[in-house]
Motif scaffolding. Structure first.
Motif, PDB file in Angstrom:
ATOM      1  N   UNK A  81       0.691  -1.240   0.147  1.00  0.00           N
ATOM      2  CA  UNK A  81       0.002   0.246  -0.099  1.00  0.00           C
ATOM      3  C   UNK A  81       1.011   1.350  -0.050  1.00  0.00           C
ATOM      4  N   UNK A  82       2.047   1.044   0.594  1.00  0.00           N
ATOM      5  CA  UNK A  82       2.851   2.350   0.700  1.00  0.00           C
ATOM      6  C   UNK A  82       3.464   2.664  -0.594  1.00  0.00           C
ATOM      7  N   UNK A  83       3.856   1.524  -1.437  1.00  0.00           N
ATOM      8  CA  UNK A  83       4.502   1.765  -2.732  1.00  0.00           C
ATOM      9  C   UNK A  83       3.195   2.327  -3.518  1.00  0.00           C
ATOM     10  N   UNK A  84       1.869   1.706  -3.609  1.00  0.00           N
ATOM     11  CA  UNK A  84       0.810   2.334  -4.202  1.00  0.00           C
ATOM     12  C   UNK A  84       0.833   3.705  -3.967  1.00  0.00           C
ATOM     13  N   UNK A  85       0.596   3.905  -2.893  1.00  0.00           N
ATOM     14  CA  UNK A  85       0.442   5.316  -2.416  1.00  0.00           C
ATOM     15  C   UNK A  85       1.520   6.348  -2.901  1.00  0.00           C
ATOM     16  N   UNK A  86       2.556   5.925  -2.909  1.00  0.00           N
ATOM     17  CA  UNK A  86       3.834   6.729  -3.433  1.00  0.00           C
ATOM     18  C   UNK A  86       3.677   6.885  -5.102  1.00  0.00           C
ATOM     19  N   UNK A  87       3.156   5.857  -5.714  1.00  0.00           N
ATOM     20  CA  UNK A  87       2.925   6.135  -7.096  1.00  0.00           C
ATOM     21  C   UNK A  87       1.497   7.183  -7.267  1.00  0.00           C
ATOM     22  N   UNK A  88       0.579   6.788  -6.490  1.00  0.00           N
ATOM     23  CA  UNK A  88      -0.621   7.845  -6.605  1.00  0.00           C
ATOM     24  C   UNK A  88      -0.012   9.194  -6.173  1.00  0.00           C
ATOM     25  N   UNK A  89       0.525   9.712  -5.510  1.00  0.00           N
ATOM     26  CA  UNK A  89       1.024  10.828  -4.888  1.00  0.00           C
ATOM     27  C   UNK A  89       2.061  11.364  -6.009  1.00  0.00           C
ATOM     28  N   UNK A  90       2.925  10.579  -6.668  1.00  0.00           N
ATOM     29  CA  UNK A  90       3.735  10.993  -7.837  1.00  0.00           C
ATOM     30  C   UNK A  90       2.800  11.044  -9.091  1.00  0.00           C
ATOM     31  N   UNK A  91       2.088  10.316  -9.471  1.00  0.00           N
ATOM     32  CA  UNK A  91       1.554  10.104 -10.947  1.00  0.00           C
ATOM     33  C   UNK A  91       0.396  11.119 -11.056  1.00  0.00           C
ATOM     34  N   UNK A  92      -0.469  11.323  -9.734  1.00  0.00           N
ATOM     35  CA  UNK A  92      -1.658  11.973  -9.989  1.00  0.00           C
ATOM     36  C   UNK A  92      -1.320  13.448 -10.282  1.00  0.00           C
ATOM     37  N   UNK A  93      -0.460  14.129  -9.572  1.00  0.00           N
ATOM     38  CA  UNK A  93      -0.454  15.471  -9.493  1.00  0.00           C
ATOM     39  C   UNK A  93       0.184  15.880 -11.274  1.00  0.00           C
ATOM     40  N   UNK A  94       1.212  14.894 -11.413  1.00  0.00           N
ATOM     41  CA  UNK A  94       1.563  15.105 -12.864  1.00  0.00           C
ATOM     42  C   UNK A  94       0.523  15.102 -13.811  1.00  0.00           C
ATOM     43  N   UNK A  95      -0.328  13.878 -13.660  1.00  0.00           N
ATOM     44  CA  UNK A  95      -1.465  13.799 -14.875  1.00  0.00           C
ATOM     45  C   UNK A  95      -2.526  14.957 -14.619  1.00  0.00           C
ATOM     46  N   UNK A  96      -2.745  15.490 -13.525  1.00  0.00           N
ATOM     47  CA  UNK A  96      -3.767  16.478 -13.328  1.00  0.00           C
ATOM     48  C   UNK A  96      -3.206  17.660 -13.954  1.00  0.00           C
ATOM     49  N   UNK A  97      -1.982  18.123 -13.541  1.00  0.00           N
ATOM     50  CA  UNK A  97      -1.226  19.129 -14.211  1.00  0.00           C
ATOM     51  C   UNK A  97      -1.264  19.416 -15.625  1.00  0.00           C
ATOM     52  N   UNK A  98      -0.799  18.108 -16.388  1.00  0.00           N
ATOM     53  CA  UNK A  98      -0.677  18.218 -17.814  1.00  0.00           C
ATOM     54  C   UNK A  98      -1.890  17.962 -18.316  1.00  0.00           C
ATOM     55  N   UNK A  99      -3.037  17.223 -17.896  1.00  0.00           N
ATOM     56  CA  UNK A  99      -4.410  17.128 -18.702  1.00  0.00           C
ATOM     57  C   UNK A  99      -5.028  18.560 -18.539  1.00  0.00           C
ATOM     58  N   UNK A 100      -4.994  19.297 -17.386  1.00  0.00           N
ATOM     59  CA  UNK A 100      -5.422  20.609 -17.322  1.00  0.00           C
ATOM     60  C   UNK A 100      -4.868  21.519 -18.366  1.00  0.00           C
ATOM     61  N   UNK A 101      -3.618  21.412 -18.622  1.00  0.00           N
ATOM     62  CA  UNK A 101      -2.952  22.201 -19.362  1.00  0.00           C
ATOM     63  C   UNK A 101      -3.345  22.018 -20.930  1.00  0.00           C
TER      64      UNK A 101
END
Ligand SMILES: Nc1ncnc2c1ncn2[C@@H]1O[C@H](COP(=O)(O)OP(=O)(O)OP(=O)(O)O)[C@@H](O)[C@H]1O
Ligand SMILES: [Mg+2]
Lengths: 251, 284
Positions: B158-178
């Motif tokens: 779960x920690x690894x999963x959480x790390x990925x979500x923390x890492x991947x989500x902001x990147x995706x949100x930012x670029x998709x919004x752009x």
């Protein structure tokens, strides 16, 4: 004479800064109303109010009423239907990134028209009215954005006619079009007048003189004067500012 | 001639977009396996039942990472659409999320990798003492190899999963919004003026234009997730093994498949964007 649009006490502010001050006037059915005025006088804003696209400008606030056929447009629930009743041509052509055919067929399709034969017929008729058909008839599938500036502008005119609007708003449509084609479109507008009401915003006062039945002069958000074109362009309009602007001695 | 070329171009564009989608989608298949492994009481039995079992641990890890980040990316894209298209700019939820995204998105992915590695190690230490993960006993000890896969039923997972979500989500949100913002306002306004509804504008104008950029954002996020896994995996391998030959082979295998995936996805993106460059950015 029947009133197509009745505007009363219309006020628009952008972030508190006035763009239109208590404007009231009527637009008669089947007339061409020329709207003239220097830059920043609120002409484009007025058109945005009429087709309710001002709602997309978050910093804009509006007061007053605009009635279309006697119905207050802010009470119309089907805003998409309302926008289809109003054709809009913007100053710079905005080709949707679609083929020429799809550009013109966009609004009818959005309204639910699917039959190919009807669409074909409609596309041809609109392109002909916009004086574009002969130039594009054998490449209807190319991207609309690949056309030249003037051709794109005529494409947007064809697009605005595609949903058979009751009111056609043209915002400085001839900026990118050569004089000969402009004349052809002006002829088309004169015939279209029989079917629809036309609001013609123009920076070319001579164009208003040639086409408009009545002309309204705007200055810094105020409606200075509205009268028949003959009066506005005569030597004795009511306001001195109108005379100055029309004769090019303004400012 | 011209018309035919345009049509061919559009077809090519659509095909390459579909391929990208299928690849991204097929990555999602093992999600089920991961879930099954996570919830199965008897890990041995569950893993024996899944086809993943036949894959080597490095590929298993790759699959796990890809599927987790795939879900996170899809979720991120959905978030970005909601924020950008439905919430007004002044909405406090949107502002809050956007500021978090701005902060998290600015952190280089290596820090997430180090963070995850740190947590992973501290947990792996305790897990080792309680016997969930067995420490290698000596050179060539086979048992250590098996524990190299993320233990799906432990907090580490779960920690690894959480790390990925923390890492991947902001990147995706930012670029998709752009990407959504890059769809020129005049195009939207023109479509609205023609009486199109919000959904019709999204479907016919915004999504086709922004799609390639969104896909590119997703692939980029996945690549950075992979890089982080490679880091964790590599450090873990080198820390715990006494048989460097075999371990580093697996590490190299993992790294090279990650690299291949990144290169492959960027080539696909390149194909997509070159085919659709014209409709996406009308000259004016
Ligand atoms: N989105 C906006 N935000 C803030 N102010 C705006 C916005 N749009 C227009 N304005 C302001 O409203 C006023 C009227 O603008 P409008 O575009 O209606 O003028 P116009 O008569 O069409 O001018 P032009 O002849 O240059 O097209 C201007 O002072 C302009 O700066
Ligand atoms: Mg204007």
């Amino acid at each position: 004479m029947k009133n197509k649009i009745e505007i009363s006490g219309l006020e628009v502010h952008y972030e508190g800064k006035p763009a239109l001050n208590r404007v009231s006037f009527d637009v008669h059915e089947n007339e061409i109303l020329g709207i003239i005025g220097p830059a920043q006088s609120g002409k484009t804003t007025l058109l945005k109010v009429i087709n309710r696209t001002l709602e997309f400008v978050p910093e804009a606030s509006m007061e007053g009423t605009v009635k279309l056929d006697g119905v207050d447009i802010s009470t119309i629930g089907d805003v998409y239907g309302l926008r289809r009743r109003i054709g809009m041509v913007l100053p710079l052509p905005v080709g949707l990134p679609l083929s020429i055919y799809d550009n013109v067929a966009f609004a009818p399709r959005a309204a639910g028209l699917r039959a190919k034969s009807q669409l074909d017929e409609l596309v041809e008729r609109c392109l002909q009215q916009a004086a574009l058909w002969d130039e594009v008839k054998d490449r209807l599938n190319t991207l609309g954005t690949k056309l030249s500036g003037g051709q794109q502008q005529r494409l947007t005119i064809a697009r605005a006619l595609s949903h058979a609007p009751e009111v056609l708003c043209l915002d400085e449509f001839s900026i990118a079009i050569d004089p000969v084609t402009t004349m052809r479109i002006e002829e088309v507008l004169k015939t279209l007048k029989k079917e629809m009401t036309i609001l013609l915003v123009t920076n070319l006062v001579q164009q208003a003189k040639r086409l408009a039945d009545r002309t309204a002069f705007f200055l810094n958000g105020d409606l200075v004067e509205i009268d028949t074109t003959d009066v506005i362009f005569s030597d004795t309009p009511t306001q001195q500012a109108t005379y100055d602007y029309v004769n090019g001695t303004f400012g | 001639m011209n018309a035919m070329m345009t049509r061919a171009l559009r077809k090519q564009e659509r095909v390459s977009q579909c391929i990208t989608f299928i690849i991204l989608g097929s990555v999602g298949i093992p999600i089920w396996n991961v879930l099954q492994k996570t919830y199965a009481a008897d890990t041995e039995a569950a893993s024996a039942a899944t086809p993943l079992n036949t894959l080597s641990p490095p590929l298993d890890n790759l699959y796990t990472v890809l599927s987790i980040s795939f879900v996170a990316i899809l979720f991120g894209i959905a978030c970005a659409f909601y924020l950008q298209e439905w919430l007004p700019q002044t909405n406090w939820v949107r502002r809050f999320i956007e500021s978090i995204v701005a902060i998290l998105g600015g952190v280089p992915s290596i820090f997430y990798g180090i963070l995850a590695t740190g947590i992973f190690f501290s947990y792996a230490g305790t897990l080792k003492t309680i016997g969930v993960v067995r420490a290698p006993q000596g050179p060539g000890d086979g048992a250590a190899l098996e524990s190299l896969s993320f233990p799906h039923d432990t907090p580490v997972f779960y920690i690894v999963v959480l790390t990925f979500i923390l890492m991947v989500m902001p990147l995706t949100i930012k670029t998709t919004q752009a990407a959504l913002r890059s769809v020129a306002t005049p195009i939207r306004e023109a479509a609205y003026a023609l009486g199109a509804s919000h959904w019709q504008v999204l479907k016919t104008q915004v999504i086709p234009i922004a799609l390639t950029q969104i896909l590119a954002a997703g692939c980029r996020a996945m690549s950075s997730a992979l890089a982080t896994v490679a880091l964790i995996f590599g450090i873990y391998v080198w820390q715990y093994t006494d048989a460097p030959g075999e371990m580093s082979n697996r590490f190299v295998l993992f790294l090279s498949s990650a690299l291949l995936f990144s290169i492959f996805s960027s080539i696909l993106i390149k194909l997509c964007t070159s085919a659709s460059a014209d409709p996406a950015h009308p000259t004016r």
